[in-house]
Write a protein that holds these residues in place. Structure first.
Motif, PDB file in Angstrom:
ATOM      1  N   SER A 199      21.337 -72.255 -55.455  1.00 46.22           N
ATOM      2  CA  SER A 199      20.676 -70.681 -54.220  1.00 46.22           C
ATOM      3  C   SER A 199      22.132 -70.458 -53.747  1.00 46.22           C
ATOM      4  CB  SER A 199      19.897 -70.257 -53.622  1.00 46.22           C
ATOM      5  OG  SER A 199      20.128 -69.389 -53.024  1.00 46.22           O
ATOM      6  N   VAL A 200      22.636 -71.321 -52.933  1.00 43.84           N
ATOM      7  CA  VAL A 200      24.030 -71.190 -52.025  1.00 43.84           C
ATOM      8  C   VAL A 200      25.203 -71.279 -53.072  1.00 43.84           C
ATOM      9  CG1 VAL A 200      25.178 -72.617 -50.405  1.00 43.84           C
ATOM     10  CG2 VAL A 200      22.595 -72.088 -50.215  1.00 43.84           C
ATOM     11  N   GLY A 201      25.108 -71.453 -54.218  1.00 38.95           N
ATOM     12  CA  GLY A 201      26.681 -71.812 -54.268  1.00 38.95           C
ATOM     13  C   GLY A 201      27.708 -72.614 -54.207  1.00 38.95           C
ATOM     14  N   ASP A 202      29.540 -71.445 -54.510  1.00 35.18           N
ATOM     15  CA  ASP A 202      29.677 -72.981 -54.264  1.00 35.18           C
ATOM     16  C   ASP A 202      30.483 -72.118 -52.480  1.00 35.18           C
ATOM     17  OD1 ASP A 202      32.271 -74.075 -53.890  1.00 35.18           O
ATOM     18  OD2 ASP A 202      33.397 -73.609 -55.556  1.00 35.18           O
ATOM     19  N   GLN A 203      29.871 -72.308 -51.726  1.00 37.06           N
ATOM     20  CA  GLN A 203      30.108 -72.130 -50.200  1.00 37.06           C
ATOM     21  C   GLN A 203      30.795 -73.629 -49.075  1.00 37.06           C
ATOM     22  OE1 GLN A 203      27.610 -69.332 -48.237  1.00 37.06           O
ATOM     23  NE2 GLN A 203      26.436 -68.559 -50.864  1.00 37.06           N
ATOM     24  N   PRO A 204      31.498 -73.545 -49.257  1.00 34.95           N
ATOM     25  CA  PRO A 204      31.910 -74.909 -48.810  1.00 34.95           C
ATOM     26  C   PRO A 204      31.701 -75.043 -47.367  1.00 34.95           C
ATOM     27  CG  PRO A 204      33.854 -74.245 -50.070  1.00 34.95           C
ATOM     28  CD  PRO A 204      32.868 -72.774 -50.292  1.00 34.95           C
ATOM     29  N   ALA A 205      31.393 -74.227 -46.869  1.00 31.18           N
ATOM     30  CA  ALA A 205      30.869 -73.945 -44.772  1.00 31.18           C
ATOM     31  C   ALA A 205      29.672 -74.213 -44.859  1.00 31.18           C
ATOM     32  CB  ALA A 205      31.433 -72.481 -45.063  1.00 31.18           C
ATOM     33  N   PHE A 206      28.698 -73.879 -46.020  1.00 28.14           N
ATOM     34  CA  PHE A 206      27.551 -74.407 -45.595  1.00 28.14           C
ATOM     35  C   PHE A 206      27.688 -76.148 -45.529  1.00 28.14           C
ATOM     36  CE2 PHE A 206      23.230 -75.979 -47.728  1.00 28.14           C
ATOM     37  CZ  PHE A 206      22.585 -74.954 -47.105  1.00 28.14           C
ATOM     38  N   TYR A 207      27.963 -76.831 -46.695  1.00 22.92           N
ATOM     39  CA  TYR A 207      27.845 -77.645 -46.574  1.00 22.92           C
ATOM     40  C   TYR A 207      28.862 -78.449 -46.074  1.00 22.92           C
ATOM     41  CZ  TYR A 207      27.026 -76.282 -51.704  1.00 22.92           C
ATOM     42  OH  TYR A 207      26.110 -75.571 -52.456  1.00 22.92           O
ATOM     43  N   GLU A 235      15.654 -66.990 -48.317  1.00 24.44           N
ATOM     44  CA  GLU A 235      16.003 -65.739 -47.776  1.00 24.44           C
ATOM     45  C   GLU A 235      16.882 -67.044 -46.618  1.00 24.44           C
ATOM     46  OE1 GLU A 235      15.906 -63.460 -45.979  1.00 24.44           O
ATOM     47  OE2 GLU A 235      14.448 -62.240 -47.210  1.00 24.44           O
ATOM     48  N   PRO A 236      17.851 -68.182 -47.537  1.00 24.94           N
ATOM     49  CA  PRO A 236      18.849 -68.559 -46.893  1.00 24.94           C
ATOM     50  C   PRO A 236      19.514 -68.945 -45.977  1.00 24.94           C
ATOM     51  CG  PRO A 236      19.160 -68.410 -49.396  1.00 24.94           C
ATOM     52  CD  PRO A 236      18.323 -67.066 -49.286  1.00 24.94           C
ATOM     53  N   GLU A 237      19.964 -67.354 -45.424  1.00 24.64           N
ATOM     54  CA  GLU A 237      20.312 -67.605 -44.129  1.00 24.64           C
ATOM     55  C   GLU A 237      19.935 -67.551 -43.287  1.00 24.64           C
ATOM     56  OE1 GLU A 237      18.587 -63.429 -44.953  1.00 24.64           O
ATOM     57  OE2 GLU A 237      19.681 -64.733 -45.973  1.00 24.64           O
ATOM     58  N   VAL A 238      18.531 -67.719 -43.312  1.00 26.40           N
ATOM     59  CA  VAL A 238      17.536 -67.891 -42.038  1.00 26.40           C
ATOM     60  C   VAL A 238      17.288 -69.832 -42.014  1.00 26.40           C
ATOM     61  CG1 VAL A 238      15.145 -68.336 -41.921  1.00 26.40           C
ATOM     62  CG2 VAL A 238      15.429 -65.956 -42.864  1.00 26.40           C
ATOM     63  N   PHE A 239      18.220 -70.286 -42.696  1.00 26.22           N
ATOM     64  CA  PHE A 239      18.446 -71.417 -42.481  1.00 26.22           C
ATOM     65  C   PHE A 239      19.132 -72.058 -40.935  1.00 26.22           C
ATOM     66  CE2 PHE A 239      21.352 -75.263 -43.134  1.00 26.22           C
ATOM     67  CZ  PHE A 239      20.391 -76.712 -42.764  1.00 26.22           C
ATOM     68  N   ARG A 257      10.215 -59.667 -42.234  1.00 28.44           N
ATOM     69  CA  ARG A 257      11.026 -59.877 -41.602  1.00 28.44           C
ATOM     70  C   ARG A 257      11.412 -61.420 -40.104  1.00 28.44           C
ATOM     71  NH1 ARG A 257      15.048 -58.411 -44.090  1.00 28.44           N
ATOM     72  NH2 ARG A 257      14.833 -59.252 -46.258  1.00 28.44           N
ATOM     73  N   PHE A 258      10.958 -60.068 -39.293  1.00 29.72           N
ATOM     74  CA  PHE A 258      10.372 -61.052 -38.291  1.00 29.72           C
ATOM     75  C   PHE A 258       9.732 -62.101 -38.185  1.00 29.72           C
ATOM     76  CE2 PHE A 258       8.372 -60.616 -34.247  1.00 29.72           C
ATOM     77  CZ  PHE A 258       9.141 -61.431 -33.013  1.00 29.72           C
ATOM     78  N   GLN A 259       7.963 -61.544 -38.865  1.00 29.64           N
ATOM     79  CA  GLN A 259       6.564 -62.236 -39.206  1.00 29.64           C
ATOM     80  C   GLN A 259       7.272 -63.441 -40.040  1.00 29.64           C
ATOM     81  OE1 GLN A 259       4.741 -63.034 -41.987  1.00 29.64           O
ATOM     82  NE2 GLN A 259       2.939 -63.591 -40.967  1.00 29.64           N
ATOM     83  N   GLN A 260       7.539 -63.186 -40.317  1.00 30.27           N
ATOM     84  CA  GLN A 260       8.145 -64.708 -41.513  1.00 30.27           C
ATOM     85  C   GLN A 260       9.188 -65.397 -40.176  1.00 30.27           C
ATOM     86  OE1 GLN A 260       9.599 -64.006 -45.305  1.00 30.27           O
ATOM     87  NE2 GLN A 260       7.273 -63.980 -46.251  1.00 30.27           N
ATOM     88  N   GLU A 261       9.592 -65.252 -39.733  1.00 28.42           N
ATOM     89  CA  GLU A 261      10.870 -66.039 -38.819  1.00 28.42           C
ATOM     90  C   GLU A 261      10.222 -66.919 -38.451  1.00 28.42           C
ATOM     91  OE1 GLU A 261      14.991 -64.071 -37.802  1.00 28.42           O
ATOM     92  OE2 GLU A 261      14.820 -63.543 -40.021  1.00 28.42           O
ATOM     93  N   GLU A 262       9.131 -65.486 -37.322  1.00 28.42           N
ATOM     94  CA  GLU A 262       8.771 -66.609 -35.991  1.00 28.42           C
ATOM     95  C   GLU A 262       8.287 -67.741 -36.225  1.00 28.42           C
ATOM     96  OE1 GLU A 262       8.577 -66.282 -32.006  1.00 28.42           O
ATOM     97  OE2 GLU A 262      10.391 -65.388 -32.920  1.00 28.42           O
ATOM     98  N   THR A 263       7.483 -66.973 -37.563  1.00 32.36           N
ATOM     99  CA  THR A 263       6.114 -67.752 -37.823  1.00 32.36           C
ATOM    100  C   THR A 263       6.620 -69.359 -38.168  1.00 32.36           C
ATOM    101  OG1 THR A 263       5.099 -66.692 -39.158  1.00 32.36           O
ATOM    102  CG2 THR A 263       5.137 -68.829 -40.629  1.00 32.36           C
TER     103      THR A 263
END
Length: 760
Positions: free
Chosen positions: A309-317, A347-351, A392-398
């Motif tokens: 899902s993230v793909g070629d994103q060197p910053a993530f790795y 929501e990968p950005e939630v990482f 989205r707020f409910q999911q992030e707080e959970t």
């Protein structure tokens, strides 16, 4: 970075023991103030000198056959464990605690998350912080778990504080029977764990092979990891590779090999053939972290999906490489909870929240959570976008709450109350959106001002776990809608029905980010045959004249979540009047016991062969039933219990919260006189434990089932999520729950057997 696994810069020589680093940290003022450091340093010097002398003495090996008493501690030094002191003996509990506390003291200055009292909690956090290898964590946790259980059995046998194992074979066989482990196996397990603990404890005081720029405890690199990750793509399904994956702990090696093949053939990521040395190091770390997760196969499967899902994103790795504590926790989540894993994949950005989990609040007050949501909604006018932000707020707080629950950083009380806070705030926010959408009905000719949602005379009455602020993962919203009509504003039964329908739709309709909650309205007056909303007058008339005993029992949990102050106060007064103040009818204990028996039979799966932590005899429902019976019988004598509490559950014997009610009931002398053998403190402890098991069950695959898995492997995975270690983890969990059920069933029988005689 607070959680980084890199060792702090130090002037220590390249070869230095953790003991010397600890003393240097104290002298450098690394933690606390200089005066306190001096006291701690002196205490450490004394304790370290004593323990170092003892640790330098020859250790017994598992093959030793002679018994030599220790002059200072009466230590029994043999492969036979007869007479060994499980707490103070060599390789025992005290050495594990000292080892863990030394690591905490060195690193807690820059990592506040390590400041916890529990040894097992500290071990988990040291693992997540990258300061303890998986193997060392597993070895110490296994040993600590076994030794503590032995200590408890020894103390139960003699009914006093004691830590020494029996000195004869007959006594040891009796101990092994209480442990439910064969005598010979118990001897071997004790000897093996003593040897491992002794070896690790020795690291504190002897030179090690570590160098200053490595983690405090270096990660182990099993040969199997090298074998797997050095293989070419076409070799991954060969028997040697599959065997290495099996030895690493993967239960479905062919599946893992196939997923690894996909990652190896990608032109990016740490598993790619073209990856650089740094990313190769990350691949080893990630593979080892997957193997240490409660469910290794599930962890690696979700990791493969995330990288795709993230793909070629060197910053993530690079972020993963620089934050190994967050990477390990991510994989622990992947191996623990399909619910949370799916949120992260959507929501990968939630990482990004994982990276800061060491500083994220373990506990947030209700007002703080509400203010956070209000900030996120500020400046957003589109109704659909506002509702999307609420979801989205409910999911992030959970997710935040669940991460701390998984890491063992929060108590189950904190977990369930914060989940309830989030649900209450989401209900309020959704009600505001619905009212805004219906505001054209509120523009009366005489008064052109819009009404706010807190001015609407509609109370959302929380019932069940929501009312008791004991909300769980995946819990339904049990609610009743109560209104007061206002003819001047045109607020009649029809209006409130439409308002309730739209609120239910907003809370329960699925969207691209999932639904907020399931809504259950079956507890309203007359159940499914009743109207969706009920006036305050009709509500009081129903409970005063027609309500059945089970409805009076359910009313104990009622708590108004919305509505103006006058309406809330009127509902709480009605609750006190109908649930507690009125005399009990005859046969209450017998009738409640019959209802409980019918629930048990209707559950179906809650048989003697399957433990259901909620519905089985000795489970959560038993504790709730006996608590509510005691409330109905004794709480009416407590005065001043019907007052407003600013939306919180009440304290004391009339509380909507089960644990708070048990605390309040413990102060009632009449109850203690009627049931002198009843241990309410034990019931509170058992209730908390059952709620934690239930939470881990529901986090695992986002289901409402509360039955333990019947599959041996799945049961072991659940047990690992709860902190049990080793191959026998599942059996240990099953055994512990069986003992708990016996305690609760004994209390249930005590209450409803004698209660029936007293209240027939």
């Amino acid at each position: 970075d607070e959680g980084a696994a890199k060792a702090e810069p130090t002037s220590a020589p390249a070869r230095s023991s953790l003991g010397s680093r600890l003393q240097m940290t104290l002298r450098a003022g690394g933690v606390g103030n200089p005066r306190r450091n001096a006291r701690v340093d002196a205490a450490f010097q004394s304790s370290a000198a004593k323990m170092a002398r003892e640790s330098s003495e020859p250790r017994a090996t598992a093959n030793a056959e002679d018994v030599v008493p220790d002059a200072q501690r009466g230590e029994v030094r043999a492969g036979s464990s007869l007479g060994w002191d499980v707490k103070l003996g060599l390789g025992g509990i005290r050495e594990i605690e000292f080892f863990v506390q030394a690591l905490q003291l060195v690193h807690c200055g820059t990592r506040p998350g390590l400041r916890v009292r529990s040894t097992l909690d500290a071990l988990d956090r040291l693992l997540y912080a990258g300061l303890l290898s998986h193997d060392d964590h597993a070895n110490l946790a296994d040993a600590y778990d076994l030794f503590r259980r032995i200590e408890h059995r020894v103390q139960m046998e003699h009914d006093r504080q004691g830590h020494r194992l029996p000195v004869d074979d007959a006594g040891f066989q009796a101990l092994s029977a209480r442990m439910a482990i064969a005598p010979e196996r118990l001897r071997l397990e004790i000897a093996r764990h003593r040897e491992v603990v002794s070896s690790m404890f020795g690291r504190l005081f002897h030179d090690s092979e570590r160098i200053a720029d490595q983690p405090t405890v270096r990660e182990m690199r099993p040969a199997e990891l090298t074998t797997v990750l050095a293989a070419q793509p076409q070799q991954l399904h060969e028997p040697a590779i599959l065997d290495a994956l099996t030895r690493l702990g993967f239960g479905r090696p062919r599946q893992v090999a196939g997923q690894l093949l996909v990652l190896r053939e990608k032109p990016y990521g740490p598993f790619a053939l073209s990856s650089r040395l740094q990313q190769g190091e990350l691949a080893i770390y990630l593979m080892e972290a997957c193997a240490s997760a409660p469910n290794p196969d599930q962890a690696f499967s979700f990791l493969a999906r995330l990288f795709t899902s993230v793909g070629d994103q060197p910053a993530f790795y690079r972020m993963l490489f620089e934050n190994p504590h967050a990477a390990r926790l991510l994989l622990h989540v992947f191996g623990s909870s399909q619910l949370l894993a799916n949120i992260l994949l959507r929501e990968p950005e939630v990482f990004e929240r994982l990276v800061g989990v060491g500083t994220a609040s373990i506990w947030r007050e209700r007002a703080e959570i509400g203010d956070d949501l209000a900030r996120r909604l500020r400046g957003v006018d589109d109704p659909d976008r506002r509702l999307g932000r609420i979801r989205r707020f409910q999911q992030e707080e959970t997710l935040r709450i669940a991460l701390h629950e998984i890491a063992g950083a929060s108590t189950i009380d904190q977990t369930t109350r914060q989940l309830a806070f989030v649900a209450e705030i989401v209900i309020e926010a959704a009600l505001f959106e619905v009212v805004a959408g219906l505001n054209h009905r509120l523009l009366n000719g005489a008064t052109r001002e819009r009404l706010r949602s807190d001015q609407i005379p509609l109370a959302v009455l929380g019932m069940g776990k929501l009312g008791g602020q004991e909300f769980g993962f995946g819990s339904d919203l049990d609610m009743i809608f109560i209104y007061e009509a206002d003819a001047a504003l045109g607020l009649d039964h029809e209006f409130f029905t439409r308002l309730a329908q739209r609120l239910i739709r907003a809370l329960s309709t699925a969207s691209d980010v999932g639904r907020l909650y399931e809504v259950d309205m079956r507890l309203r007056p007359s159940g499914a045959q009743g109207t969706l909303v009920v006036s305050l007058e009709a509500f009081c008339a129903y409970y005063g004249e027609r309500a059945d005993l089970w409805e009076r029992q359910a009313l104990i949990k009622a708590r108004p979540l919305t509505g103006n102050a006058a309406l809330r106060r009127a509902i709480l007064e009605a609750r006190y009047e109908f649930a507690f103040a009125r005399a009990l009818p005859k046969g209450v204990a017998r009738r409640m016991a019959q209802v409980r028996s019918q629930m048990h039979e209707a559950a179906g799966s809650a048989t003697d062969d399957v433990i259901d932590v909620k519905m089985s005899a000795g489970g959560l429902v038993d504790i709730e039933f006996l608590t509510q019976y005691l409330q109905l019988r004794f709480a009416g004598a407590v005065s001043g219990e019907g007052a407003e509490t600013n939306g919180e559950p009440q304290r004391g014997a009339t509380s909507q919260n089960t644990l708070w009610a048990l605390e309040g009931l413990a102060t009632i002398k009449a109850l203690a006189t009627a049931f002198p053998a009843l241990n309410l403190v034990s019931l509170q402890r058992d209730y908390r434990y059952l709620r934690r098991v239930e939470a881990r069950l529901r986090m695992s695959d986002d289901r409402a089932d509360s039955a333990l898995p019947t599959d041996t492997d799945e049961l072991r995975i659940l047990a690992r999520r709860l902190g049990f270690q080793g191959e026998e983890a599942g059996r240990q969990l099953h055994h512990e729950l069986g003992q708990l059920q016996q305690r609760v069933s004994t209390a249930f029988f005590l209450i409803f057997n004698y209660g029936s005689a007293a209240h027939s």
